[in-house]
Design a protein around this motif. Structure first.
Motif: not given
Lengths: 216, 155
Positions: A4, A194-200, A203, B51-53, B100-101, B103, B107, B138, B142, B145-146, B152-154
């Protein structure tokens, strides 16, 4: 940094972006120049004399940063006249036309392209053709190097790229990073991440740096 | 002030001082430019933080912001919230979610550090301890996680 944060980028062509940090750094680079008339009391500031009332004698050579050159320059050249730094002159032009890829542009002045575009601001009425041939040569250099930058940025995945990047100037490095980001994003998508949410990343950086409380 | 003194001297006849004045003026403009660019860059980063936090900044970060910057952040938050409410029908649309879109609705997450108790919509509370794994909706996770609390574990 993170998704961002959109910093103000460098200006294109002959105009700088006022708020761009890149342009500010770039305009700090020095140019050789000549004092066209005696400059009273400036001796100390320009590093030439010791007394506060001394003036820089007419005709003496100075090295001044670009921002100062732009401010003191006018078409009648009453205060300062500037010359092209060596790297933009004849001798180097032949090197560039021989093989542009070999030159270490970072060592020559990390803002080769940006600075060069700014130099077009100083009209040199004696040699109008030089300006023309300058810009042509400039463009050729860029074209010659661009191919390699593009190739290497798209093919170096997860490798140490410092050797590749060391000889590029700032503009080329930015291009390289854009290429790398594209490559990384694509690989990420291929792996299904690509769909994994990541920590910013903002942060994460704040976490790593120990923010100490300031007293008082 | 030095410039002012020189200006009055110049007006009274010493025309060669014009260069000095111009030189100082250049320096002043340069300093002004550097300051403005610095402050503007800080604002851009603070905006990115929203936006991030999320809408509540941790104390450590707020400590480093000036009062005007905190004020700016609050105004920005308000403008963003007003805008989000006006978009997307009655309830508004939270643009900071689902960057992100998605799925799936639920989660798998793993906790990275001790956070404490966390309540989900149907009333149950979940204890978030380091390394515990949970299967959660989810939209609740969210933000955490940010912020780096959950991962987030896949599968």
């Amino acid at each position: 940094v993170s998704d961002s944060y959109f910093p103000v980028g460098p200006g294109l062509g002959m105009e700088e972006n006022f708020l761009s940090l890149d342009d500010i750094l770039m305009s700090q680079e020095k140019l050789p120049g000549r004092a066209e008339s005696a400059l009273p009391r400036l001796a100390v500031l320009l590093g030439q004399g010791a007394g506060s009332a001394e003036s820089v004698p007419e005709g003496s050579k100075l090295e001044i940063p670009l921002w100062l050159a732009k401010g003191l320059h006018d078409s009648k050249r009453r205060i300062i006249s500037v010359e092209l730094p060596k790297i933009y002159k004849e001798a180097w032009r032949t090197v560039f036309s021989a093989d542009a890829n070999v030159v270490d542009l970072h060592k020559m002045g990390p803002y080769y392209y940006g600075f060069g575009s700014q130099l077009l601001n100083f009209e040199n009425p004696e040699n109008p053709e030089i300006a023309q041939t300058d810009s042509v040569c400039f463009l050729q250099t860029f074209i010659a190097r661009f191919r390699r930058i593009m190739d290497s940025s798209q093919n170096a995945y997860n490798e140490d790229t410092s050797a590749l990047v060391a000889r590029l100037d700032e503009l080329e490095r930015a291009l390289f990073q854009v290429g790398q980001k594209g490559l990384n994003d694509f690989q990420c998508w291929e792996k299904g991440q690509a769909s994994q949410i990541t920590a910013s990343s903002l942060v994460q950086n704040y976490g790593k740096r120990k923010l100490t409380e300031v007293d008082g | 002030e030095r410039n002012q003194a020189d200006v009055s001297e110049a007006k009274s006849g010493r025309t060669d001082l014009i260069f000095l004045i111009r030189f100082r003026h250049c320096c002043l403009l340069r300093n002004q430019r550097c300051l403005l660019a610095y402050l503007y860059d800080r604002l851009l980063r603070i905006r990115a933080l929203r936006w991030e936090y999320g809408s509540v900044l941790p104390n450590t970060i707020q400590f480093h912001m000036s009062a005007e910057e905190v004020e700016w952040f609050n105004q920005y938050k308000k403008s963003l919230a007003t805008y989000m409410r006006s978009v997307g029908g009655e309830e508004g649309l939270d643009l900071t979610q689902d960057i992100k879109p998605p799925k799936s609705l639920y989660i798998e997450v793993r906790c990275l550090r001790d956070y404490g108790e966390f309540e989900i919509d149907d009333g149950t509370t979940v204890l978030l301890k380091k390394n515990s794994q949970h299967f959660l909706p989810r939209w609740k996770c969210e933000q955490l996680i940010r912020q780096g609390v959950l991962e987030h574990v896949l599968s």
